[in-house]
Design an enzyme around this catalytic site. Sequence first.
Site, short mmCIF file in Angstrom:
data_model
loop_
_atom_site.label_atom_id
_atom_site.label_comp_id
_atom_site.label_asym_id
_atom_site.label_seq_id
_atom_site.Cartn_x
_atom_site.Cartn_y
_atom_site.Cartn_z
N TYR A 97 0.95 -1.48 0.17
CA TYR A 97 0.11 0.08 0.09
C TYR A 97 1.05 1.25 0.05
CZ TYR A 97 -4.42 -2.41 0.31
OH TYR A 97 -5.54 -3.18 0.20
N GLU A 139 -8.49 -7.01 4.95
CA GLU A 139 -7.64 -8.15 4.23
C GLU A 139 -7.04 -9.02 5.44
OE1 GLU A 139 -5.48 -5.86 1.47
OE2 GLU A 139 -7.58 -5.30 0.75
N ARG A 207 -5.12 -15.10 -12.51
CA ARG A 207 -6.45 -15.01 -12.89
C ARG A 207 -7.54 -15.58 -11.72
NH1 ARG A 207 -4.38 -12.29 -15.46
NH2 ARG A 207 -4.45 -12.10 -17.82
N TYR A 209 -11.04 -17.93 -10.77
CA TYR A 209 -11.75 -18.98 -11.01
C TYR A 209 -12.79 -19.31 -10.04
CZ TYR A 209 -9.21 -18.69 -15.35
OH TYR A 209 -8.41 -18.07 -16.41
N THR A 280 -20.68 -21.25 -13.53
CA THR A 280 -20.03 -21.95 -12.35
C THR A 280 -20.51 -21.74 -11.18
OG1 THR A 280 -18.20 -20.30 -12.84
CG2 THR A 280 -17.56 -22.19 -13.97
C1 LIG Z 1 -14.51 -13.42 -9.38
C2 LIG Z 1 -14.34 -14.22 -10.76
C3 LIG Z 1 -14.66 -15.40 -11.18
C4 LIG Z 1 -14.39 -16.07 -12.31
N1 LIG Z 1 -14.71 -17.19 -12.71
C5 LIG Z 1 -14.43 -17.60 -14.05
C6 LIG Z 1 -15.05 -19.12 -14.37
O1 LIG Z 1 -15.51 -19.78 -13.26
N2 LIG Z 1 -14.61 -19.74 -15.53
C7 LIG Z 1 -13.97 -18.66 -16.31
O2 LIG Z 1 -13.79 -19.33 -17.59
N3 LIG Z 1 -13.68 -17.43 -16.02
C8 LIG Z 1 -13.77 -17.04 -15.12
N4 LIG Z 1 -13.54 -15.74 -14.58
C9 LIG Z 1 -12.62 -15.03 -15.57
C10 LIG Z 1 -11.25 -15.26 -15.46
O3 LIG Z 1 -10.63 -14.74 -14.29
C11 LIG Z 1 -10.36 -14.56 -16.46
O4 LIG Z 1 -10.56 -13.43 -16.71
C12 LIG Z 1 -10.72 -15.20 -18.19
O5 LIG Z 1 -10.09 -16.65 -18.04
C13 LIG Z 1 -9.81 -14.48 -19.14
O6 LIG Z 1 -8.55 -14.72 -18.75
P1 LIG Z 1 -7.37 -14.56 -19.71
O7 LIG Z 1 -5.96 -14.55 -18.99
O8 LIG Z 1 -7.50 -16.02 -20.74
O9 LIG Z 1 -7.58 -13.26 -20.66
P2 LIG Z 1 -6.74 -11.89 -20.80
O10 LIG Z 1 -5.44 -12.25 -21.26
O11 LIG Z 1 -6.86 -11.59 -19.36
O12 LIG Z 1 -7.57 -11.18 -21.63
C14 LIG Z 1 -8.93 -10.80 -21.28
C15 LIG Z 1 -9.64 -10.02 -22.65
O13 LIG Z 1 -8.59 -8.70 -22.74
C16 LIG Z 1 -8.43 -8.72 -24.16
N5 LIG Z 1 -7.14 -8.21 -24.18
C17 LIG Z 1 -6.03 -8.43 -23.76
N6 LIG Z 1 -4.88 -7.69 -24.09
C18 LIG Z 1 -5.49 -6.91 -25.07
C19 LIG Z 1 -4.93 -5.99 -26.02
N7 LIG Z 1 -3.59 -5.49 -25.68
N8 LIG Z 1 -5.63 -5.14 -26.60
C20 LIG Z 1 -7.16 -5.41 -26.62
N9 LIG Z 1 -7.69 -6.51 -25.90
C21 LIG Z 1 -6.86 -7.13 -25.26
C22 LIG Z 1 -8.26 -10.20 -24.73
O14 LIG Z 1 -8.40 -10.11 -25.96
C23 LIG Z 1 -9.51 -10.84 -23.86
O15 LIG Z 1 -10.56 -10.57 -24.53
C24 LIG Z 1 -13.65 -15.19 -13.35
C25 LIG Z 1 -13.47 -13.85 -13.22
C26 LIG Z 1 -13.79 -13.45 -11.79
C27 LIG Z 1 -13.06 -11.97 -11.69
C1 HEM Z 2 -6.49 2.15 -1.44
C2 HEM Z 2 -5.70 1.54 -2.31
C3 HEM Z 2 -6.30 0.43 -3.33
C4 HEM Z 2 -7.58 0.68 -3.72
C5 HEM Z 2 -8.70 1.84 -3.66
C6 HEM Z 2 -7.51 -0.32 -4.79
C7 HEM Z 2 -8.88 -0.64 -5.71
C8 HEM Z 2 -8.97 -1.81 -6.45
C9 HEM Z 2 -10.00 -2.03 -7.22
C10 HEM Z 2 -11.28 -1.17 -7.29
C11 HEM Z 2 -9.77 -3.44 -7.78
C12 HEM Z 2 -10.76 -4.01 -8.57
C13 HEM Z 2 -11.69 -5.02 -7.72
C14 HEM Z 2 -12.50 -5.86 -8.64
O1 HEM Z 2 -12.28 -6.70 -9.33
O2 HEM Z 2 -13.76 -5.31 -8.67
C15 HEM Z 2 -8.52 -3.73 -7.39
C16 HEM Z 2 -7.84 -4.77 -7.96
C17 HEM Z 2 -6.53 -5.10 -7.59
N1 HEM Z 2 -5.65 -4.42 -6.87
FE1 HEM Z 2 -6.02 -2.67 -5.93
N2 HEM Z 2 -6.39 -1.28 -4.72
C18 HEM Z 2 -5.42 -0.55 -3.67
C19 HEM Z 2 -4.33 -1.09 -3.43
C20 HEM Z 2 -3.76 -1.75 -4.02
C21 HEM Z 2 -2.41 -2.31 -3.75
C22 HEM Z 2 -1.68 -1.84 -2.54
C23 HEM Z 2 -2.04 -3.45 -4.63
C24 HEM Z 2 -0.74 -4.18 -4.75
C25 HEM Z 2 0.08 -3.92 -5.39
C26 HEM Z 2 -3.22 -3.62 -5.28
C27 HEM Z 2 -3.36 -4.68 -6.45
C28 HEM Z 2 -4.44 -5.02 -7.20
C29 HEM Z 2 -4.29 -6.18 -8.00
C30 HEM Z 2 -3.54 -6.94 -8.40
C31 HEM Z 2 -5.87 -5.91 -8.57
C32 HEM Z 2 -6.55 -6.93 -9.43
C33 HEM Z 2 -6.12 -6.51 -10.98
C34 HEM Z 2 -7.15 -7.05 -11.96
O3 HEM Z 2 -7.55 -7.85 -12.02
O4 HEM Z 2 -7.12 -6.28 -13.13
N3 HEM Z 2 -4.22 -2.68 -5.13
N4 HEM Z 2 -8.04 -2.81 -6.74
#
Ligand SMILES: Cc1cc2nc3c(=O)[nH]c(=O)nc-3n(C[C@H](O)[C@H](O)[C@H](O)COP(=O)(O)OP(=O)(O)OC[C@H]3O[C@@H](n4cnc5c(N)ncnc54)[C@H](O)[C@@H]3O)c2cc1C
Ligand code: HEM
Length: 403
Positions: A97, A139, A207, A209, A280
């Site tokens: 943080y 957390e 990611r 799941y 899921t």
């Molecule tokens: C709480 C939660 C639960 C989930 N549960 C499931 C589940 O049960 N099953 C499941 O299959 N998934 C689930 N997901 C989704 C999963 O976490 C991933 O987001 C999903 O598998 C896609 O990840 P990825 O790394 O394959 O795609 P990523 O590499 O993250 O790409 C995601 C999208 O971004 C686009 N993208 C990436 N780079 C670029 C770029 N440079 N320009 C333009 N577009 C771009 C890709 O084309 C793609 O469409 C869940 C997500 C959350 C948050």
């Molecule tokens: C006050 C401070 C912070 C705020 C307000 C904040 C806010 C958020 C929010 C809104 C999300 C998206 C949650 C969702 O899935 O809906 C998120 C995801 C995340 N945060 Fe933070 N965050 C903070 C601090 C941090 C710190 C200290 C770290 C560590 C380096 C961190 C790392 C991440 C990562 C890795 C994700 C997931 C990213 C993604 O899935 O794209 N965050 N945070």
Amino acid sequence: MLSESSAAVVTATLPAVQAHGEAITGRFYQRMFDAHPELLDVFNRGNQATGQQKAALAAAVVAYAEHLTGDGRVPWGPILDRIAHKHASLGITATQYTIVGRHLLAAVGEVLGDAVTAEVAAAWDEVYWLLACELIAREARLYTLAGVAEDGAVWRDWRVVARTRETADVVSFTLVPADGAPAPAFTPGQYVSVAVDLDGGRGQQIRQYSLSGRPGAPDWRITVKRVRGAGDAPDGMVSTYLHERVAAGDTLRLSPPFGEVSALGDGGPLLLVSAGIGLTPALSALEHLAATEPEREVVLVHADRTPSAHARREELPRLQERLPNLSVRLWYEDATDGELAGLKAEVAEGLVDPARIPLSPGARVHLCGPVPFMSLVRGGLLRRGVPPERIAYEVFGPGMLRD
Ligand SMILES: Cc1cc2nc3c(=O)[nH]c(=O)nc-3n(C[C@H](O)[C@H](O)[C@H](O)COP(=O)(O)OP(=O)(O)OC[C@H]3O[C@@H](n4cnc5c(N)ncnc54)[C@H](O)[C@@H]3O)c2cc1C
Ligand code: HEM
């Protein structure tokens, strides 16, 4: 509480921060990754590329400032819970943080320029640390409840005992702890983070799941849809890796289960509405209810492109045998490619129509699917009189639904 002097400054500067929120968070990520390239392995590069994460971070900081200054229109608690659970699943530590705070506040200064006097900087520093302290405390509690011994040490090896092809684009993995310990308990609706080392030295990506099997079973199950590239967008990094590289006998790094959204409702009638891979959490809920509350009144509504794209639908007839009060309604965009023997379901062609979703009085709703789908269904159910607090939902990406 924000000090009185800071509250006045935050109120006055909030419109500027709000207007430039995504520019600030965009600059923040550039600065932070330049100074701490190791954090590229923690953040989701897909969400960085699409801008979704910077939008979610900006929205959260602005919503918190509004909450502190008394202008908040959105309930704050659920946002805080969502972030804390997501952070805990990623193993975020209190020390990190300080890094985020330093670069976020420097980015505010860079983007807003001379408007950021020492007084303005101090007021936003106070907002940041109030928010950070709330998150760190939540957390820490989640880590304790999950039995995580050391701050952020969430990763544990799991062995893949089976890999099951469900459809052309969906695979399930059955997993057991590699050290032979029992699989921890979870609530249907919870998810795990999966960390993989990408090929070609591209580093680690994480990611989430949702757990798609029965809580209490000796193993865990996740069901993963392969994200295929389209146009300029590349194939999904982690889903492609899991589909192409991971087989029975391999090891995956998983976090404990986290997630604040339960797919079980409150004991009364339950309406599970899903689309695509959003099924899921509902599958886990149905497995759990079949084992623990078989008389429960449940309606399952699922939308998919075609019957053959509908993952694990062959499990539904068996679930119906075990859940006599389960009714199933399916919407397929194209319903022509096959019926499923033994399934008692109403099948419609086209997109889901929220006005035709069966609704019992007092039902609790759980939604999961693409954001436009959930917005459509939630809007339709609200118009039919379902109170918002009865509708839980899970977004498979950063952020929450907007009213
Ligand atoms: C709480 C939660 C639960 C989930 N549960 C499931 C589940 O049960 N099953 C499941 O299959 N998934 C689930 N997901 C989704 C999963 O976490 C991933 O987001 C999903 O598998 C896609 O990840 P990825 O790394 O394959 O795609 P990523 O590499 O993250 O790409 C995601 C999208 O971004 C686009 N993208 C990436 N780079 C670029 C770029 N440079 N320009 C333009 N577009 C771009 C890709 O084309 C793609 O469409 C869940 C997500 C959350 C948050
Ligand atoms: C006050 C401070 C912070 C705020 C307000 C904040 C806010 C958020 C929010 C809104 C999300 C998206 C949650 C969702 O899935 O809906 C998120 C995801 C995340 N945060 Fe933070 N965050 C903070 C601090 C941090 C710190 C200290 C770290 C560590 C380096 C961190 C790392 C991440 C990562 C890795 C994700 C997931 C990213 C993604 O899935 O794209 N965050 N945070």
